[in-house]
Design a protein around this motif. Structure first.
Motif, PDB file in Angstrom:
ATOM      1  N   PRO A 173     181.601  40.643  -9.372  1.00 20.57           N
ATOM      2  CA  PRO A 173     180.263  41.441  -9.737  1.00 20.57           C
ATOM      3  C   PRO A 173     178.881  40.965  -9.499  1.00 20.57           C
ATOM      4  N   LEU A 174     178.948  39.607  -9.359  1.00 17.99           N
ATOM      5  CA  LEU A 174     177.716  38.832  -9.261  1.00 17.99           C
ATOM      6  C   LEU A 174     176.928  39.243  -8.035  1.00 17.99           C
ATOM      7  N   ILE A 175     177.667  39.663  -6.881  1.00 12.42           N
ATOM      8  CA  ILE A 175     177.303  40.032  -5.619  1.00 12.42           C
ATOM      9  C   ILE A 175     177.612  41.480  -5.440  1.00 12.42           C
ATOM     10  N   THR A 176     176.245  42.069  -5.171  1.00  7.96           N
ATOM     11  CA  THR A 176     176.115  43.375  -5.026  1.00  7.96           C
ATOM     12  C   THR A 176     176.135  44.057  -3.660  1.00  7.96           C
ATOM     13  N   GLU A 177     176.002  43.036  -2.826  1.00  2.67           N
ATOM     14  CA  GLU A 177     175.888  43.692  -1.363  1.00  2.67           C
ATOM     15  C   GLU A 177     176.161  42.521  -0.409  1.00  2.67           C
ATOM     16  N   SER A 178     176.783  42.835   0.758  1.00  2.55           N
ATOM     17  CA  SER A 178     176.981  41.785   1.546  1.00  2.55           C
ATOM     18  C   SER A 178     176.858  42.274   3.112  1.00  2.55           C
ATOM     19  N   THR A 179     175.783  41.564   3.912  1.00  2.00           N
ATOM     20  CA  THR A 179     176.027  42.168   5.392  1.00  2.00           C
ATOM     21  C   THR A 179     176.005  41.101   6.109  1.00  2.00           C
ATOM     22  N   LEU A 180     176.908  41.270   7.172  1.00  6.84           N
ATOM     23  CA  LEU A 180     177.399  40.472   8.105  1.00  6.84           C
ATOM     24  C   LEU A 180     176.357  40.467   9.343  1.00  6.84           C
ATOM     25  N   THR A 181     176.124  39.082   9.991  1.00  5.10           N
ATOM     26  CA  THR A 181     175.375  38.841  11.103  1.00  5.10           C
ATOM     27  C   THR A 181     175.949  37.795  11.933  1.00  5.10           C
ATOM     28  N   ASP A 182     175.475  37.626  13.067  1.00  7.56           N
ATOM     29  CA  ASP A 182     175.923  36.497  13.968  1.00  7.56           C
ATOM     30  C   ASP A 182     177.592  36.701  14.305  1.00  7.56           C
ATOM     31  N   GLY A 183     177.793  37.785  14.944  1.00 10.82           N
ATOM     32  CA  GLY A 183     179.111  38.088  14.965  1.00 10.82           C
ATOM     33  C   GLY A 183     180.286  37.752  13.880  1.00 10.82           C
ATOM     34  N   GLY A 184     179.648  38.227  12.667  1.00 11.20           N
ATOM     35  CA  GLY A 184     180.489  38.061  11.380  1.00 11.20           C
ATOM     36  C   GLY A 184     180.620  36.811  10.871  1.00 11.20           C
ATOM     37  N   ARG A 185     179.896  35.685  11.290  1.00 10.22           N
ATOM     38  CA  ARG A 185     179.996  34.456  10.978  1.00 10.22           C
ATOM     39  C   ARG A 185     178.889  33.839   9.907  1.00 10.22           C
ATOM     40  N   VAL A 186     177.800  34.977   9.552  1.00 10.45           N
ATOM     41  CA  VAL A 186     176.691  34.553   8.738  1.00 10.45           C
ATOM     42  C   VAL A 186     176.861  35.836   7.804  1.00 10.45           C
ATOM     43  N   ARG A 187     176.941  35.579   6.380  1.00  7.65           N
ATOM     44  CA  ARG A 187     176.897  36.782   5.364  1.00  7.65           C
ATOM     45  C   ARG A 187     175.495  36.556   4.435  1.00  7.65           C
ATOM     46  N   SER A 188     174.934  37.632   4.543  1.00  7.26           N
ATOM     47  CA  SER A 188     173.724  37.617   3.546  1.00  7.26           C
ATOM     48  C   SER A 188     173.987  38.303   2.268  1.00  7.26           C
ATOM     49  N   LEU A 189     173.983  37.873   1.036  1.00  8.87           N
ATOM     50  CA  LEU A 189     174.596  38.217  -0.181  1.00  8.87           C
ATOM     51  C   LEU A 189     173.400  38.492  -1.171  1.00  8.87           C
ATOM     52  N   LYS A 190     173.441  39.908  -1.576  1.00  8.14           N
ATOM     53  CA  LYS A 190     172.272  40.160  -2.727  1.00  8.14           C
ATOM     54  C   LYS A 190     172.985  39.980  -3.891  1.00  8.14           C
ATOM     55  N   ILE A 191     172.481  38.952  -4.619  1.00 10.00           N
ATOM     56  CA  ILE A 191     172.723  38.927  -6.237  1.00 10.00           C
ATOM     57  C   ILE A 191     172.212  39.798  -7.296  1.00 10.00           C
ATOM     58  N   ALA A 192     173.148  40.059  -8.149  1.00 11.84           N
ATOM     59  CA  ALA A 192     172.819  40.891  -9.123  1.00 11.84           C
ATOM     60  C   ALA A 192     171.396  40.742  -9.674  1.00 11.84           C
ATOM     61  N   ASP A 193     170.859  39.644  -9.835  1.00 17.76           N
ATOM     62  CA  ASP A 193     169.502  39.283 -10.508  1.00 17.76           C
ATOM     63  C   ASP A 193     168.364  39.573  -9.241  1.00 17.76           C
TER      64      ASP A 193
END
Length: 136
Positions: free
Chosen positions: A32-52
């Motif tokens: 629940p702490l993570i509201t969104e995850s976006t992959l880049t760099d061929g799926g090797r990097v994830r950018s996570l949006k935190i609830a805050d």
């Protein structure tokens, strides 16, 4: 270098648990702490949006589908730590599964005890949230 770790037993098969958490982009599905995850760099990097509203950028370091484990490092985060490497692992445990989330890191601007307590709390809270997906 400091370490933190949490483990939980789940009343579902290791394969079922890995199906939920084994994808590098699946954190919003169970944490629940993570509201969104976006992959880049061929799926090797994830950018996570935190609830805050914060952002964490993580890089996949190792992935072993057969062993049901992966490790990742943090490239950017609002945490007081550097040299971070964590591992998420699922193992068969009788009729269920045991999940371990562990990490090693160097404290930055705080004591080792403070950063260990922070990550122990994140790991245990995350595993408790995961466990809630599998009512008995």
């Amino acid at each position: 270098m400091a370490t933190a770790s949490a483990t939980i037993d789940i009343p579902a098969s290791a394969d079922q648990v890995w199906q939920l958490i084994g994808g590098f982009n699946t954190l919003p599905d169970w944490l629940p702490l993570i509201t969104e995850s976006t992959l880049t760099d061929g799926g090797r990097v994830r950018s996570l949006k935190i609830a805050d509203g914060g952002v964490v950028i993580e890089r996949l370091q190792t992935f072993d589908n057969a062993a049901m484990t992966y490790s990742y490092s943090i490239e950017q985060a609002p945490f007081p730590a550097t040299d971070y490497l964590a591992t998420l692992k699922v193992e068969a445990q009788g009729q269920g599964a045991r999940v371990t989330w562990s990490g090693r890191f160097t404290a930055l601007g705080v004591s080792d005890e403070e950063v260990v307590a922070l990550f122990n709390g994140i790991y245990q809270g995350g595993l408790d949230a995961l466990r809630a997906n599998y009512p008995t």
